[in-house]
Each structure stands twice: as structure tokens, then as C-alpha cells.
Design an enzyme around this catalytic site. Structure first.
Site, PDB file in Angstrom:
ATOM      1  N   ARG A   1     -18.631  -0.085   3.808  1.00 44.23           N
ATOM      2  CA  ARG A   1     -18.566  -1.336   3.048  1.00 44.23           C
ATOM      3  C   ARG A   1     -19.374  -1.300   1.766  1.00 44.23           C
ATOM      4  NH1 ARG A   1     -21.494  -5.002   5.621  1.00 44.23           N
ATOM      5  NH2 ARG A   1     -22.797  -3.245   6.181  1.00 44.23           N
TER       6      ARG A   1
ATOM      7  N   HIS B   1     -14.356   0.381   3.896  1.00 39.38           N
ATOM      8  CA  HIS B   1     -14.499  -0.485   5.073  1.00 39.38           C
ATOM      9  C   HIS B   1     -13.904   0.193   6.303  1.00 39.38           C
ATOM     10  CE1 HIS B   1     -14.975  -3.075   1.602  1.00 39.38           C
ATOM     11  NE2 HIS B   1     -15.511  -4.014   2.382  1.00 39.38           N
TER      12      HIS B   1
ATOM     13  N   PHE C   1      -5.551   0.259   5.873  1.00 42.15           N
ATOM     14  CA  PHE C   1      -4.298   0.111   5.136  1.00 42.15           C
ATOM     15  C   PHE C   1      -3.920   1.386   4.377  1.00 42.15           C
ATOM     16  CE2 PHE C   1      -5.982  -4.451   4.576  1.00 42.15           C
ATOM     17  CZ  PHE C   1      -5.567  -4.798   5.849  1.00 42.15           C
TER      18      PHE C   1
ATOM     19  N   GLU D   1       0.808  -1.219   0.000  1.00 42.06           N
ATOM     20  CA  GLU D   1       0.000   0.000   0.000  1.00 42.06           C
ATOM     21  C   GLU D   1       0.844   1.272   0.000  1.00 42.06           C
ATOM     22  OE1 GLU D   1      -2.365  -3.342   1.840  1.00 42.06           O
ATOM     23  OE2 GLU D   1      -0.355  -2.496   2.164  1.00 42.06           O
TER      24      GLU D   1
END
Length: 329
Positions: free
Chosen positions: A180, A121, A95, A70
Site C-alpha cells: 500500500r 495493494h 486486478f 484492466e
């Protein structure tokens, strides 16, 4: 309003992959792709859960998968932006806004590049995966970065509209914070009508006794809370403060003056998040009102299925209504 946002089946992976209707960035970019060859997209083995693959399958030569790298992905996006491209980088918020924060700060925010970061998320949406997959600090991290715009859309319509604006007219780096994609929509898509503009809050419900200022998925839950409060004689205004930085200060100050009480609601630590940003506006303006921040009270979430956790932390409609009643006394 339906109750699908926190229905238990939406957290069962194989039952819910087809339910991510509110993750609209990929399909929006695919629609814009032919007219805007400067758009490129980047993911880290999560293009399908983030739905960035909706763009990738249409423009495979402009889509790059970085695997579990990432930080490298963010730095590469900065390089592409320096050549005139508009990179859209998407992975889970834990992340991106947390893990890759240093790269975002140094490679993207510092040189003020047109990189669009989409952390999905977020909050406790990955509840049973543990604290490593939670993102309850990303608003405070990114809004402290100079040049960075921070946006937490309420649903897919809002995300799509502001992604399109970011391609066509907006300059500078943006951090989009989304859930989500399996939540109830707040906005109904309207042809040729833009309902969400970067930097401009939306007053979704008028009220005179209390204002709830919310962002992200908590906007819909705040509308549910407002309905319950109305039934108990508490007139409640609801503001969708999708753009946390730069904040619509006029909406905040009008709420303070006209209702005298503000409750902020966010799926985030109350330290440094939406509530802190609203408090800063109030304190610096000299406008006083009764005020409370609601979210995670400087704590890490328990580990469990999120539909239990939202109830436990009073981040569903019923819980928000109870917090509001206690706050008002």
C-alpha cells in the site's frame, strides 16, 4: 524499529491517503520523464491510490486512464511497447496479476515486450474488501510465464531504484509486486548509491543458525523477527530476495551451506510463491538444509482489517519469530 507498518490508522482510507510514501514509481517516472520520452503510464481509475498520478500530472499527454478495463489496458500497453514505448501499467494487484493474467501472458510475456506492470495493494492489504481484492496468487501466476521478471521490492527506495533500472537498461516484461506504500522503509536513500539491482539479493543481516529469505513488506518484519531471535540466542541471517525471478541462486545456496536452515516468508500462498522458488533452487542444486515455507498455507485469508490478519497469520515480526523457533525445534 517503529511499529507503523501495521498500525490500524494506516488502513483508514481518509486518514492514510497522504501516507503512501513508499509508492515511488510515479515520482521516479516523473523525474525520468524528460530524458526518456519513451515512458508512458496507464491506470484504471486508481492513479491516485497507486500514485502513478505523480507522473500523469507532469506528463498528461503521456498518461492514459482506462477506467475499469484492466485487461484492455494491458493489451493496449503491449501495443504501445511494440512501437518502442516503455509503458508502466499500475492498478491493484488483484486486478492486474490475477484478473488480467491471460492478457499479460498472451499480449506481453509471449512477445517479450518491455511492459512494466506494477500491482499495488497486494497480498491481504485490502483485507476488509474481501477475497476479490486480495492477491495471494500473483507471484505463482506471473513467475510461471516465460520471459517474465518478477520483483517484490521491500520499500519505496527499492522500487524506485529498480524502476529506474528497468527504464535505462533492462529488457523484457516485468511484474512489480508492492503493497500500500504506507509501510516502514527498509533502505535509506543514498545519493549516487544504488542498493537494489534486479536479480541480486541483499543480505541485510548476517547470521549462522538460520536464514530468513523474505520479499516485499515481509522483509522488514523478518528483520524484527531476527532481532527477537537474536535476543534468544538464535543467530539469524536475513535476505531480501526482491527479485523472485530470476532468482539469486548464489545467495540461496550460500545460506543453505552456511546456516543449515532456511525459512522463507511471504505475503502469498506458499504454493508456487517465493518459498517454492527457493525450494526449486535447493532441490536442483543437490544442496540440502532444513527448510520451511511460511505464508498462507494454501488457504484464502479471513476477511477483516489487515492489522489483525497479519497477527493472525503470524506474518508480523513476533509471529515470524515464533514460527522460526518452532521450525528450529
Amino acid at each position: 524499529m517503529s511499529t507503523t507498518t501495521f498500525h490500524k490508522d494506516t488502513w483508514e482510507l481518509y486518514k492514510s491517503l497522504e501516507m503512501s510514501k513508499q509508492l515511488t514509481a510515479g515520482e521516479t517516472l516523473a523525474r525520468l520523464g524528460n530524458d526518456h520520452p519513451e515512458i508512458v503510464a496507464m491506470s484504471s481509475d486508481l492513479s491516485k491510490p497507486t500514485r502513478l498520478w505523480d507522473f500523469g500530472k507532469e506528463f498528461p499527454d503521456r498518461f492514459f486512464n482506462f477506467g475499469l478495463a484492466e485487461k484492455n489496458m494491458v493489451t493496449a500497453a503491449a501495443g504501445l511497447a511494440s512501437t518502442g514505448k516503455i509503458p508502466f501499467v499500475s492498478t491493484y494487484a488483484s486486478f492486474l496479476g490475477v484478473l488480467a493474467a491471460e492478457n499479460i501472458r498472451t499480449a506481453v510475456a509471449y512477445p517479450n515486450l518491455n511492459v512494466r506492470l506494477i500491482g499495488t495493494h497486494t497480498g491481504i492489504a485490502m483485507g476488509f474488501y474481501g477475497s476479490s481484492h486480495h492477491a495471494t496468487e500473483d507471484i505463482s501466476i506471473t513467475r510461471a510465464m516465460a520471459n517474465m521478471t518478477v520483483i517484490s521490492p521491500a520499500d519505496g527506495v527499492a522500487l524506485s531504484e529498480m524502476v529506474e533500472e528497468s527504464v535505462k537498461t533492462y529488457e523484457g516484461p516485468i511484474y512489480f509486486r508492492v503493497s500500500r506504500g504506507r509501510e516502514e522503509p527498509v533502505y535509506e536513500r543514498k545519493e549516487n548509491v544504488v542498493q537494489n539491482k534486479i536479480g541480486k539479493a541483499n543480505v541485510l543481516k548476517q547470521g549462522t543458525d538460520l536464514t530468513i529469505i523474505a520479499c516485499g513488506i515481509e522483509v522488514n518484519e523478518s528483520l524484527k523477527a531476527a532481532q527477537q531471535l537474536e535476543e534468544q540466542g538464535i543467530s539469524t541471517r536475513v535476505i531480501d530476495m526482491h527479485t523472485i525471478k530470476p532468482m539469486d541462486t548464489e545467495a540461496v545456496l550460500n545460506a543453505a551451506k552456511e546456516t543449515g536452515a532456511i525459512l522463507t516468508v511471504e505475503e502469498h500462498n506458499v504454493q508456487g510463491g517465493l518459498g517454492s522458488a527457493v525450494a526449486e533452487v535447493l532441490m536442483e542444486s543437490g544442496v540440502s538444509c532444513k527448510f520451511k515455507r511460511h505464508g498462507f498455507y494454501d488457504e484464502y485469508s479471513l476477511i477483516g482489517k489487515p492489522y489483525y490478519l497479519y497477527q493472525h497469520y503470524k506474518l508480523d515480526g513476533k509471529g515470524i519469530a515464533s514460527v522460526a523457533k518452532e521450525f528450529l525445534g
